[in-house]
Design a protein around this motif. Structure first.
Motif, mmCIF file in Angstrom:
data_model
loop_
_atom_site.group_PDB
_atom_site.id
_atom_site.type_symbol
_atom_site.label_atom_id
_atom_site.label_comp_id
_atom_site.label_asym_id
_atom_site.label_seq_id
_atom_site.Cartn_x
_atom_site.Cartn_y
_atom_site.Cartn_z
ATOM 1 N N LYS A 26 118.256 -39.184 -78.132
ATOM 2 C CA LYS A 26 116.996 -39.595 -78.759
ATOM 3 C C LYS A 26 115.791 -38.863 -78.166
ATOM 4 C CE LYS A 26 114.185 -43.746 -79.439
ATOM 5 N NZ LYS A 26 114.054 -45.168 -79.074
ATOM 6 N N ASN A 27 115.767 -38.722 -76.821
ATOM 7 C CA ASN A 27 114.583 -38.202 -76.136
ATOM 8 C C ASN A 27 114.790 -36.868 -75.432
ATOM 9 O OD1 ASN A 27 113.273 -40.719 -76.683
ATOM 10 N ND2 ASN A 27 114.376 -41.593 -74.951
ATOM 11 N N GLY A 28 116.033 -36.384 -75.399
ATOM 12 C CA GLY A 28 116.344 -35.192 -74.630
ATOM 13 C C GLY A 28 116.675 -35.573 -73.194
ATOM 14 N N LEU A 106 127.111 -32.963 -79.065
ATOM 15 C CA LEU A 106 126.005 -32.410 -78.297
ATOM 16 C C LEU A 106 124.748 -32.190 -79.132
ATOM 17 C CD1 LEU A 106 128.120 -29.959 -76.140
ATOM 18 C CD2 LEU A 106 126.932 -32.019 -75.334
ATOM 19 N N GLN A 107 124.672 -32.838 -80.276
ATOM 20 C CA GLN A 107 123.490 -32.755 -81.129
ATOM 21 C C GLN A 107 122.546 -33.915 -80.837
ATOM 22 O OE1 GLN A 107 122.753 -30.238 -83.363
ATOM 23 N NE2 GLN A 107 124.524 -29.319 -82.370
ATOM 24 N N GLY A 108 121.280 -33.618 -80.699
ATOM 25 C CA GLY A 108 120.277 -34.659 -80.517
ATOM 26 C C GLY A 108 119.921 -35.291 -81.853
ATOM 27 N N ALA A 109 119.081 -36.306 -81.802
ATOM 28 C CA ALA A 109 118.666 -37.017 -83.014
ATOM 29 C C ALA A 109 117.883 -36.105 -83.955
ATOM 30 C CB ALA A 109 117.833 -38.241 -82.649
ATOM 31 N N SER A 110 117.241 -35.088 -83.405
ATOM 32 C CA SER A 110 116.536 -34.103 -84.223
ATOM 33 C C SER A 110 116.716 -32.729 -83.576
ATOM 34 C CB SER A 110 115.049 -34.455 -84.342
ATOM 35 O OG SER A 110 114.416 -34.349 -83.084
ATOM 36 N N LYS A 111 116.347 -31.696 -84.311
ATOM 37 C CA LYS A 111 116.552 -30.308 -83.843
ATOM 38 C C LYS A 111 115.765 -29.997 -82.567
ATOM 39 C CE LYS A 111 118.950 -28.414 -87.322
ATOM 40 N NZ LYS A 111 120.356 -28.311 -87.127
ATOM 41 N N ASP A 112 114.652 -30.700 -82.336
ATOM 42 C CA ASP A 112 113.824 -30.378 -81.173
ATOM 43 C C ASP A 112 114.235 -31.125 -79.898
ATOM 44 O OD1 ASP A 112 112.956 -32.769 -82.335
ATOM 45 O OD2 ASP A 112 110.909 -32.505 -81.605
ATOM 46 N N ILE A 113 115.307 -31.893 -79.958
ATOM 47 C CA ILE A 113 115.805 -32.595 -78.775
ATOM 48 C C ILE A 113 116.593 -31.607 -77.915
ATOM 49 C CG2 ILE A 113 117.336 -34.426 -77.942
ATOM 50 C CD1 ILE A 113 114.760 -35.443 -79.272
ATOM 51 N N ASP A 114 116.216 -31.506 -76.635
ATOM 52 C CA ASP A 114 116.843 -30.544 -75.734
ATOM 53 C C ASP A 114 117.968 -31.198 -74.943
ATOM 54 O OD1 ASP A 114 117.509 -28.472 -74.050
ATOM 55 O OD2 ASP A 114 115.637 -28.544 -72.889
ATOM 56 N N LEU A 115 119.188 -30.795 -75.276
ATOM 57 C CA LEU A 115 120.373 -31.256 -74.544
ATOM 58 C C LEU A 115 121.045 -30.082 -73.829
ATOM 59 C CD1 LEU A 115 121.950 -33.655 -77.218
ATOM 60 C CD2 LEU A 115 120.565 -34.267 -75.237
#
Length: 191
Positions: A26-28, A106-115
């Motif tokens: 959710k937040n990275g 390994l995908q975040g809730a949105s494209k800009d989430i850094d994992l």
């Protein structure tokens, strides 16, 4: 009694891992603090430190969770009773599916989430696991005179890295990946 307590401790540890995973997505990773994890679970911060030394330990635990699933998945339906070609085919199918699943995890809730921290650790370990398993299969193929791969270790690393990279691209076609790998294996050892 002790066994029940160990089971409860492991369950609680898994709850921390699951909560951290949700928050990371959710937040990275960098946007998630230990305070956020304990707040999500509605527990005291000291309880977090009972199970983990740091946020980095939680990242390692999530990566291990993904990789345990990955290890089981790449070995799914592999039987020593099957012929070499069937086991190689099954391994390739399993590996492509396993990397696809890991990339989805390994995908975040949105494209800009850094994992990226979690992704690199998880994928590096998965590539190492799959490379070693493929190397073992290729060396077996060499011994059985079914293949002629000059350097099974390097060949495996190149193939597995390619699979992982292609699977991380959502548009990559599993059947297309498989055809390219089969072609590489067929061509190996030929002048």
């Amino acid at each position: 009694m002790e066994e029940k307590e160990n089971h409860e401790n492991e369950d609680r540890r898994e709850e921390f891992i699951d909560a951290a995973e949700r928050l990371f997505k959710k937040n990275g990773v960098m946007g998630t603090t230990i305070n956020a994890i304990v707040s999500e679970m509605n527990v005291a911060k000291g309880l977090f430190y009972y199970y983990f030394k740091s946020k980095d330990d939680v990242i390692d635990a999530i990566s291990e969770k993904y990789n345990e699933s990955f290890r089981q998945s790449i070995r799914k339906n592999l039987s020593k009773e099957d012929c070499f070609e069937e086991r190689l085919d099954q391994f390739l199918d399993n590996t492509i599916a396993s990397f696809r699943q890991m990339c989805e995890n390994l995908q975040g809730a949105s494209k800009d989430i850094d994992l990226s921290i979690l992704s690199s650790r998880s994928l590096d370990e998965a590539k190492e696991t799959a490379s070693k398993a493929l190397q073992d299969l290729l060396e077996e193929g060499n011994r059985l005179h079914k293949l002629h791969v000059d350097n099974a270790e390097y060949f495996s690393k190149v193939v597995i890295s390619g699979i992982a990279d292609l699977c991380s691209q959502a548009e990559a076609d599993g059947k297309g990946i498989r055809r390219v790998i089969e072609d590489l294996i067929r061509r190996s050892g030929k002048e």
